[in-house]
Enzyme design. Structure first.
Site, PDB file in Angstrom:
ATOM      1  N   ARG A   1     -10.431  -1.751  15.978  1.00 18.51           N
ATOM      2  CA  ARG A   1      -9.613  -1.699  14.787  1.00 18.51           C
ATOM      3  C   ARG A   1      -9.593  -3.204  14.257  1.00 18.51           C
ATOM      4  NH1 ARG A   1      -7.014   2.910  13.297  1.00 18.51           N
ATOM      5  NH2 ARG A   1      -7.215   4.555  14.563  1.00 18.51           N
TER       6      ARG A   1
ATOM      7  N   HIS B   1      -4.277  12.702  17.681  1.00 19.47           N
ATOM      8  CA  HIS B   1      -5.402  12.354  17.959  1.00 19.47           C
ATOM      9  C   HIS B   1      -6.016  12.122  16.464  1.00 19.47           C
ATOM     10  CE1 HIS B   1      -9.572  12.209  19.392  1.00 19.47           C
ATOM     11  NE2 HIS B   1      -9.232  12.259  20.287  1.00 19.47           N
ATOM     12  N   ASP B   2      -6.367  11.093  16.385  1.00 18.81           N
ATOM     13  CA  ASP B   2      -7.157  10.655  14.915  1.00 18.81           C
ATOM     14  C   ASP B   2      -8.342  11.191  14.603  1.00 18.81           C
ATOM     15  OD1 ASP B   2      -8.366   9.148  16.815  1.00 18.81           O
ATOM     16  OD2 ASP B   2      -8.011   7.279  15.759  1.00 18.81           O
TER      17      ASP B   2
ATOM     18  N   SER C   1       0.750 -33.907  -2.904  1.00 14.62           N
ATOM     19  CA  SER C   1       1.547 -34.177  -2.040  1.00 14.62           C
ATOM     20  C   SER C   1       3.080 -34.054  -2.525  1.00 14.62           C
ATOM     21  CB  SER C   1       1.547 -35.306  -1.256  1.00 14.62           C
ATOM     22  OG  SER C   1       2.731 -35.991  -0.830  1.00 14.62           O
TER      23      SER C   1
ATOM     24  N   SER D   1     -10.889   1.089  21.796  1.00 15.36           N
ATOM     25  CA  SER D   1     -10.184   1.654  20.802  1.00 15.36           C
ATOM     26  C   SER D   1      -9.291   0.703  19.826  1.00 15.36           C
ATOM     27  CB  SER D   1      -9.482   2.977  21.238  1.00 15.36           C
ATOM     28  OG  SER D   1      -8.914   3.721  20.034  1.00 15.36           O
TER      29      SER D   1
ATOM     30  N   ARG E   1     -15.773   5.301  30.521  1.00 16.25           N
ATOM     31  CA  ARG E   1     -15.075   4.715  29.578  1.00 16.25           C
ATOM     32  C   ARG E   1     -13.651   4.606  29.626  1.00 16.25           C
ATOM     33  NH1 ARG E   1     -12.994   6.713  24.163  1.00 16.25           N
ATOM     34  NH2 ARG E   1     -12.457   4.776  23.562  1.00 16.25           N
TER      35      ARG E   1
ATOM     36  N   HIS F   1     -22.164 -41.857  15.636  1.00 18.59           N
ATOM     37  CA  HIS F   1     -20.925 -42.282  16.281  1.00 18.59           C
ATOM     38  C   HIS F   1     -20.012 -43.044  15.557  1.00 18.59           C
ATOM     39  CE1 HIS F   1     -23.483 -41.649  20.060  1.00 18.59           C
ATOM     40  NE2 HIS F   1     -24.304 -42.240  19.405  1.00 18.59           N
TER      41      HIS F   1
ATOM     42  N   SER G   1     -15.101  12.179  20.449  1.00 17.97           N
ATOM     43  CA  SER G   1     -14.430  11.215  19.272  1.00 17.97           C
ATOM     44  C   SER G   1     -15.316   9.957  19.132  1.00 17.97           C
ATOM     45  CB  SER G   1     -12.854  10.797  19.583  1.00 17.97           C
ATOM     46  OG  SER G   1     -12.965  10.296  20.822  1.00 17.97           O
TER      47      SER G   1
ATOM     48  N   ARG H   1      -0.904 -13.461   1.604  1.00 18.74           N
ATOM     49  CA  ARG H   1      -1.067 -14.644   0.551  1.00 18.74           C
ATOM     50  C   ARG H   1      -2.554 -14.533   0.237  1.00 18.74           C
ATOM     51  NH1 ARG H   1       0.877 -19.657  -0.006  1.00 18.74           N
ATOM     52  NH2 ARG H   1      -0.690 -21.513  -0.268  1.00 18.74           N
TER      53      ARG H   1
END
Length: 454
Positions: free
Chosen positions: A350, A90-91, A301, A346, A341, A176, A128, A15
């Site tokens: 992303r 393995h990227d 509306s 990982s 690690r 208030h 990596s 959208r």
């Protein structure tokens, strides 16, 4: 709307695609691959410039062609990397193999005898995360500078324009939710200008840092192969001068993420201020302090034809709420990793573009809402004219100055009532006070319209 937008799972790519498309060059899968290629290429060039003995003969006049690999990186190139990844699973290794393929194309005719030797130093000594923990911060920094901050500055500028235009417009304050000492509309808007400028300054002061130090952060591979080089100094210069980031000096295999967490917290504070702004303007519209420009053909509306809803502020508030929830999670999760690690960072990394996407949607919605405003000064004036008890603070303060006995209690007895307090009632009260005519004259000059401070 394109079919891809209609079938997108996330509204950022569905959208609201038109409002977030600029982020695809920073946070898409294509963009991440391109940033990885960029870091790998610049690292190889830095090794040539060091130089490593085995790279001393690499032709420096080929550097522009190497940089073209990422400067002209195409979607077809990204698809090739993904095809390689389908085999390697393995990227980052897929990026390394892709670059080696391109080296064959570039070096095959000029350095044919040495191509394989040169290719051995693509991704030399790295893990990596040396690529990921430089690529992602670099993408965040450039997204901030090229997409996020310019839009935030546009919002601040619009607010500042209103603050200046309405700086002398008196307005009943409400603390208030109740009538309080009058203020000025421009000053109330200037509060948001000030807050956003302060937090933008704080955001800019946060260093964007990167991890770059080999498998466990100690340059093990680099040092064992070439102990004669100062690899820490090399890495510091590479991250700073080639990437424009700041290297984290002590790390495990991954970034500490502490500064990234601070950056996410800074973004969250900015979002929170804009939520506050959205709610205030929503309230001002509900109080009829502002009308909204009507666009032909729009419907407020589905059932009530008369309505012009403040939907832009509501849209902004909702998107900022989602952004803040994700930012809070990122700031809390990323700095935590088991021992040297684990892999939880990982997949989380992303998603760093997601809250920024929701923020851009929100900023544009708030801007749209602000640019629809039509000031209804008659309503502001009406509220002031009909809320004379607010001058009680001014009167009792001057009476304090004059040493008048129990001034607060005297004014409380007059004004703390459900009866309507008229200007005549205030003037009549002033005349009953046991003070000089000069003080009575001073008190008589105070009105809700002029009791607005500085």
């Amino acid at each position: 709307m394109e079919l891809s937008a209609l079938t997108a799972v996330s509204p950022i790519d569905g959208r609201y695609r038109g409002k977030t498309a600029s982020l695809s060059q920073f946070f898409s899968e294509y963009a991440l691959i391109r940033y990885r290629v960029r870091v790998e290429i610049e690292y190889f060039i830095a090794l040539c410039e060091l130089p490593l003995p085995q790279l001393a003969t690499f032709p420096h006049d080929l550097f522009p062609q190497l940089r073209d690999i990422y400067l002209n990186f195409s979607e077809d190139d990204a698809r090739r990397v993904k095809d390689i990844e389908a085999v390697t699973n393995h990227d980052v290794k897929a990026v390394e193999y892709f670059i080696k393929e391109r080296f064959d194309d570039i070096l095959g005719t000029t350095c044919e005898a040495n191509v394989d030797a040169f290719k051995n130093f693509v991704h030399f000594g790295l893990t990596s995360q040396d690529i990921n923990n430089t690529s992602v911060p670099l993408s965040i920094k450039e997204a901030l500078n090229q997409a996020y901050i310019p839009l935030l500055e546009e919002l601040i500028e619009q607010l500042n324009d209103y603050a200046q235009a309405w700086r002398n417009v008196p307005m009943l304050a409400r603390t208030h939710g109740q009538p309080a000492s009058p203020t000025r509309l421009g000053k109330e808007i200037m509060v948001f200008v000030y807050r956003l400028e302060e937090q933008l300054r704080a955001l800019r002061d946060i260093p964007v840092t990167a991890k770059f130090g080999g498998a466990t952060g100690n340059f093990n591979a680099h040092h064992v192969a070439y102990p004669q080089f100062d690899w820490q100094a090399f890495a510091n210069a590479f991250v700073d001068e080639k990437l424009g980031l700041e290297r984290e000096q002590y790390t495990t295999q991954i970034s500490n993420y502490d500064q990234l967490a601070a950056l996410f917290d800074a973004l969250r504070r900015i979002n929170t201020i804009i939520i506050d702004l959205d709610r205030d303007f929503w309230m001002y519209i509900s109080m009829d302090y502002f009308k909204q420009r009507i666009k032909a053909g729009e419907v407020g509306s589905s059932a009530m034809p008369h309505k012009v809803n403040p939907i832009d502020y509501e849209n902004s508030e909702g998107n900022l709420g989602i952004a803040n929830a994700i930012l809070a999670f990122l700031a809390q999760k990323l700095p935590v990793s088991r021992l040297q690690r684990d892999l939880t960072d990982s997949t989380v990394l992303r998603n760093v573009g997601v809250p920024m996407g929701h923020a851009l949607i929100a900023f544009q919605s708030t801007l749209k809402g602000l640019r629809k405003l039509i000031l209804n000064e008659d309503k502001l004036q009406w509220d002031l004219d009909n809320t004379w008890p607010v001058v009680a603070e001014a009167i009792q303060t001057i009476l304090r100055r004059e040493g008048y006995p129990n001034p607060y209690e005297t004014l409380k007895q007059l004004t703390r009532t459900n009866e309507i307090i008229t200007p005549a009632a205030i003037q009549q009260f002033i005349q009953t006070l046991n003070v000089s005519d000069d003080i009575k004259a001073e008190l008589s000059q105070i009105t809700p319209q002029n009791y607005t401070g500085i």
